[in-house]
Design a protein around this motif. Structure first.
Motif, PDB file in Angstrom:
ATOM      1  N   UNK A 126       5.932  23.621  -5.485  1.00 38.15           N
ATOM      2  CA  UNK A 126       5.583  25.042  -5.619  1.00 38.15           C
ATOM      3  C   UNK A 126       4.659  25.504  -4.502  1.00 38.15           C
ATOM      4  N   UNK A 127       3.650  24.686  -4.167  1.00 33.34           N
ATOM      5  CA  UNK A 127       2.642  25.093  -3.184  1.00 33.34           C
ATOM      6  C   UNK A 127       3.027  24.724  -1.755  1.00 33.34           C
ATOM      7  N   UNK A 128       4.044  23.872  -1.588  1.00 36.93           N
ATOM      8  CA  UNK A 128       4.547  23.569  -0.252  1.00 36.93           C
ATOM      9  C   UNK A 128       3.972  22.315   0.362  1.00 36.93           C
ATOM     10  N   UNK A 129       4.794  21.640   1.157  1.00 34.73           N
ATOM     11  CA  UNK A 129       4.396  20.369   1.754  1.00 34.73           C
ATOM     12  C   UNK A 129       3.342  20.547   2.842  1.00 34.73           C
ATOM     13  N   UNK A 130       3.383  21.656   3.580  1.00 35.82           N
ATOM     14  CA  UNK A 130       2.409  21.859   4.656  1.00 35.82           C
ATOM     15  C   UNK A 130       0.998  21.988   4.108  1.00 35.82           C
ATOM     16  N   UNK A 131       0.858  22.640   2.964  1.00 29.83           N
ATOM     17  CA  UNK A 131      -0.463  22.774   2.346  1.00 29.83           C
ATOM     18  C   UNK A 131      -0.967  21.393   1.921  1.00 29.83           C
ATOM     19  N   UNK A 132      -0.061  20.569   1.404  1.00 35.15           N
ATOM     20  CA  UNK A 132      -0.443  19.219   1.007  1.00 35.15           C
ATOM     21  C   UNK A 132      -0.814  18.395   2.244  1.00 35.15           C
ATOM     22  N   UNK A 133      -0.019  18.502   3.304  1.00 31.20           N
ATOM     23  CA  UNK A 133      -0.274  17.720   4.516  1.00 31.20           C
ATOM     24  C   UNK A 133      -1.588  18.109   5.176  1.00 31.20           C
ATOM     25  N   UNK A 134      -2.011  19.358   4.981  1.00 34.62           N
ATOM     26  CA  UNK A 134      -3.261  19.790   5.595  1.00 34.62           C
ATOM     27  C   UNK A 134      -4.451  19.013   5.048  1.00 34.62           C
ATOM     28  N   UNK A 135      -4.274  18.418   3.881  1.00 33.19           N
ATOM     29  CA  UNK A 135      -5.336  17.610   3.292  1.00 33.19           C
ATOM     30  C   UNK A 135      -5.346  16.182   3.848  1.00 33.19           C
ATOM     31  N   UNK A 136      -4.294  15.812   4.589  1.00 38.43           N
ATOM     32  CA  UNK A 136      -4.156  14.428   5.036  1.00 38.43           C
ATOM     33  C   UNK A 136      -3.856  14.344   6.533  1.00 38.43           C
ATOM     34  N   UNK A 137      -4.774  14.825   7.396  1.00 41.67           N
ATOM     35  CA  UNK A 137      -4.588  14.689   8.842  1.00 41.67           C
ATOM     36  C   UNK A 137      -4.812  13.239   9.268  1.00 41.67           C
ATOM     37  N   UNK A 138      -4.542  12.887  10.521  1.00 34.12           N
ATOM     38  CA  UNK A 138      -4.700  11.501  10.982  1.00 34.12           C
ATOM     39  C   UNK A 138      -6.098  10.924  10.789  1.00 34.12           C
ATOM     40  N   UNK A 139      -7.145  11.764  10.872  1.00 36.92           N
ATOM     41  CA  UNK A 139      -8.499  11.260  10.704  1.00 36.92           C
ATOM     42  C   UNK A 139      -8.727  10.770   9.276  1.00 36.92           C
ATOM     43  N   UNK A 140      -7.902  11.232   8.344  1.00 39.89           N
ATOM     44  CA  UNK A 140      -7.976  10.759   6.958  1.00 39.89           C
ATOM     45  C   UNK A 140      -6.967   9.645   6.721  1.00 39.89           C
ATOM     46  N   UNK A 141      -5.720   9.867   7.114  1.00 38.06           N
ATOM     47  CA  UNK A 141      -4.663   8.899   6.813  1.00 38.06           C
ATOM     48  C   UNK A 141      -4.825   7.594   7.601  1.00 38.06           C
ATOM     49  N   UNK A 142      -5.273   7.683   8.866  1.00 40.87           N
ATOM     50  CA  UNK A 142      -5.435   6.477   9.672  1.00 40.87           C
ATOM     51  C   UNK A 142      -6.373   5.467   9.024  1.00 40.87           C
ATOM     52  N   UNK A 143      -7.635   5.861   8.747  1.00 39.49           N
ATOM     53  CA  UNK A 143      -8.549   4.936   8.073  1.00 39.49           C
ATOM     54  C   UNK A 143      -8.067   4.486   6.700  1.00 39.49           C
ATOM     55  N   UNK A 144      -7.394   5.378   5.961  1.00 40.47           N
ATOM     56  CA  UNK A 144      -6.895   4.993   4.634  1.00 40.47           C
ATOM     57  C   UNK A 144      -5.841   3.896   4.759  1.00 40.47           C
ATOM     58  N   UNK A 145      -4.936   4.048   5.730  1.00 44.32           N
ATOM     59  CA  UNK A 145      -3.911   3.027   5.937  1.00 44.32           C
ATOM     60  C   UNK A 145      -4.560   1.700   6.316  1.00 44.32           C
ATOM     61  N   UNK A 146      -5.581   1.760   7.161  1.00 42.65           N
ATOM     62  CA  UNK A 146      -6.294   0.533   7.512  1.00 42.65           C
ATOM     63  C   UNK A 146      -6.870  -0.129   6.264  1.00 42.65           C
ATOM     64  N   UNK A 147      -7.444   0.693   5.381  1.00 44.62           N
ATOM     65  CA  UNK A 147      -8.060   0.158   4.170  1.00 44.62           C
ATOM     66  C   UNK A 147      -7.039  -0.504   3.255  1.00 44.62           C
ATOM     67  N   UNK A 148      -5.834   0.069   3.182  1.00 47.11           N
ATOM     68  CA  UNK A 148      -4.801  -0.502   2.317  1.00 47.11           C
ATOM     69  C   UNK A 148      -4.555  -1.959   2.698  1.00 47.11           C
ATOM     70  N   UNK A 149      -4.512  -2.227   4.006  1.00 47.75           N
ATOM     71  CA  UNK A 149      -4.328  -3.602   4.458  1.00 47.75           C
ATOM     72  C   UNK A 149      -5.595  -4.427   4.351  1.00 47.75           C
ATOM     73  N   UNK A 150      -6.743  -3.857   4.755  1.00 46.27           N
ATOM     74  CA  UNK A 150      -7.998  -4.611   4.774  1.00 46.27           C
ATOM     75  C   UNK A 150      -8.480  -4.974   3.378  1.00 46.27           C
ATOM     76  N   UNK A 151      -8.293  -4.070   2.414  1.00 41.57           N
ATOM     77  CA  UNK A 151      -8.745  -4.354   1.045  1.00 41.57           C
ATOM     78  C   UNK A 151      -7.950  -5.506   0.423  1.00 41.57           C
ATOM     79  N   UNK A 152      -6.713  -5.690   0.886  1.00 40.22           N
ATOM     80  CA  UNK A 152      -5.888  -6.770   0.341  1.00 40.22           C
ATOM     81  C   UNK A 152      -6.089  -8.087   1.087  1.00 40.22           C
ATOM     82  N   UNK A 153      -6.814  -8.057   2.208  1.00 44.45           N
ATOM     83  CA  UNK A 153      -6.975  -9.268   3.008  1.00 44.45           C
ATOM     84  C   UNK A 153      -7.734 -10.389   2.279  1.00 44.45           C
ATOM     85  N   UNK A 154      -8.784 -10.100   1.488  1.00 47.48           N
ATOM     86  CA  UNK A 154      -9.415 -11.200   0.740  1.00 47.48           C
ATOM     87  C   UNK A 154      -8.445 -11.875  -0.229  1.00 47.48           C
ATOM     88  N   UNK A 155      -7.571 -11.075  -0.842  1.00 43.09           N
ATOM     89  CA  UNK A 155      -6.574 -11.643  -1.744  1.00 43.09           C
ATOM     90  C   UNK A 155      -5.651 -12.590  -0.999  1.00 43.09           C
TER      91      UNK A 155
END
Length: 418
Positions: A106-135
């Motif tokens: 309803x609100x559109x994908x561009x509005x959603x994407x505006x919440x997730x620019x590279x400065x947010x998604x880049x570190x988050x993606x890094x965390x997804x891998x790094x948080x699982x590294x101790x496991x």
């Protein structure tokens, strides 16, 4: 190129096994921890993956497996309310996903994407891998500051095999490095006496156990306690879903926010979780392990994931083969996980580099630093009874909020230290 495509086409069924191996340990671990049935979890993962692909126009190479976010709630509800309440709560969680998918549309994908620019998604993606590294290291035999010798030998044999194969210029093995590494690791583990085959002989060939059949045919109970405990977690893992789809798109090189649309991936996740609820399995979620397989192999054909889904369903009904896979020692999967989780973190680095982000800018430093500290330092925070927020979700939420409230027109350059 034609020869490569032909090899990939002929090898799809073999490549599908790699994805089964990648998801297997985590998918069956959730039911082991919560008291649910592992066979039902495998069937739920396979059915859910097929539903997801149907909802996403069969173009998103994703595998859905058991979600770790629901472990606490599932354990408590199963103990106090039984499998019927588990089914009702998981179905309700899936319905929340479906509702959210319609809100996104309803609100559109561009509005959603505006919440997730590279400065947010880049570190988050890094965390997804790094948080699982101790496991990954724990699975490889690391505990209390030292490695178990046998486990280290097995894990190292797996890593060495994967590295050696990926360095080959022309070889069919380049398409199946994970499968080949698992086979080598399994052989080494068997030689070291780490594999128990007795449980395989005791299992039956075809069919579910009495307990699994009972769970499968239990009617869902729409218990308010079960729904309140389980369903709200879907709101918590929403950001993690966005991060997983972003990661998958970054690996494949496609923008899945636009096609098929994040509303479709949410819908697929929701309907898959609803199906898991009816079957008696844990809630489904997109799996980073399988995204790691895509990064390692460079083969992104979604059909291979659907083949893996069919394998998972079959495994759920073949007792001996399912038990055989469960005999794979943890150090074997630990060696694989070291590479897979590292690949995911590296994709996050690539996201930041490709966006050419300026980290001499205080705004970017503040956002990334908060994401890293919260994502790495925080495990889970209990916010209400059985509902908890993971450090990854908290970090992602903080990054999204900071990106919106920190003014972009007042960015201050940090002075370089001489």
């Amino acid at each position: 190129m034609k020869n490569t495509e032909k090899v990939v086409g002929n090898a799809k069924f073999i490549l599908g096994i790699q994805h089964v191996l990648a998801m297997f340990g985590a998918t069956v671990l959730v039911p082991f921890l919560t008291g649910l049935n592992p066979s039902i979890a495998l069937i739920s993962a396979g059915v859910g993956t097929l539903i997801f692909h149907l909802c996403t126009k069969r173009i998103v190479p994703v595998f859905l497996g058991s979600s770790f976010a629901f472990i606490g709630a599932l354990t408590l509800v199963l103990k106090n309310e039984g499998i019927g309440a588990i089914k009702g709560g998981v179905i309700a969680a899936g319905l929340i996903y479906v509702i959210m998918s319609f809100l996104v549309k309803t609100f559109g994908v561009e509005k959603i994407k505006s919440f997730f620019p590279p400065i947010v998604t880049g570190p988050i993606i890094m965390l997804i891998g790094l948080r699982m590294s101790p496991t990954a290291l724990n699975m490889a035999g690391y505990a209390n500051g030292k490695f178990d010798t046998k486990s280290l030998i097995v894990a190292f044999s797996v890593i060495l095999t994967m590295v050696s194969i990926t360095m080959m210029k022309k070889s069919f093995l380049r398409l199946i490095p994970i499968l080949a590494a698992v086979i080598v690791g399994y052989i080494v583990a068997t030689i070291l006496g780490m594999v128990d085959f007795s449980v395989v002989s005791q299992a039956k060939w075809i069919g579910l156990s009495t307990e699994a059949a009972s769970d499968l045919f239990t009617i869902p109970s729409m218990s308010l306690t079960g729904i309140i405990a389980i369903a709200p977690i879907a709101l918590v893992v929403f950001i993690e879903h966005i991060g997983d789809i972003t990661t998958n798109g970054a690996v494949v090189g496609k923008d899945f926010f636009k096609d098929p649309g994040i509303h479709r991936t949410l819908l697929g996740d929701g309907l898959a979780t609803i199906a898991a609820g009816f079957l008696g399995g844990p809630a489904n979620t997109t799996y980073g392990e399988n995204t790691g397989v895509l990064a390692v192999t460079g083969v992104y054909d979604p059909a291979i994931l659907r083949i893996a889904a069919c394998y998972a369903i079959i495994l759920g009904f073949i007792g001996k083969f399912g038990i055989l896979l469960q005999t794979i020692p943890l150090p074997v999967m630990g060696g694989v996980s070291v590479i897979l989780f590292g690949m995911i973190a590296s994709v996050g680095v690539r996201t930041v580099v490709d966006a050419q982000l300026d980290f001499g800018n205080s705004r970017n430093l503040i956002i990334s630093s908060i994401i890293f500290v919260l994502g790495i330092a925080v495990d889970n925070i209990s916010i209400w009874q059985t509902v908890s927020v993971s450090g990854l979700a908290l970090a992602a939420f903080s990054g999204v909020v900071l990106n919106k409230i920190l003014p972009k027109d007042r960015e201050i350059k940090l002075k370089k230290l001489d």
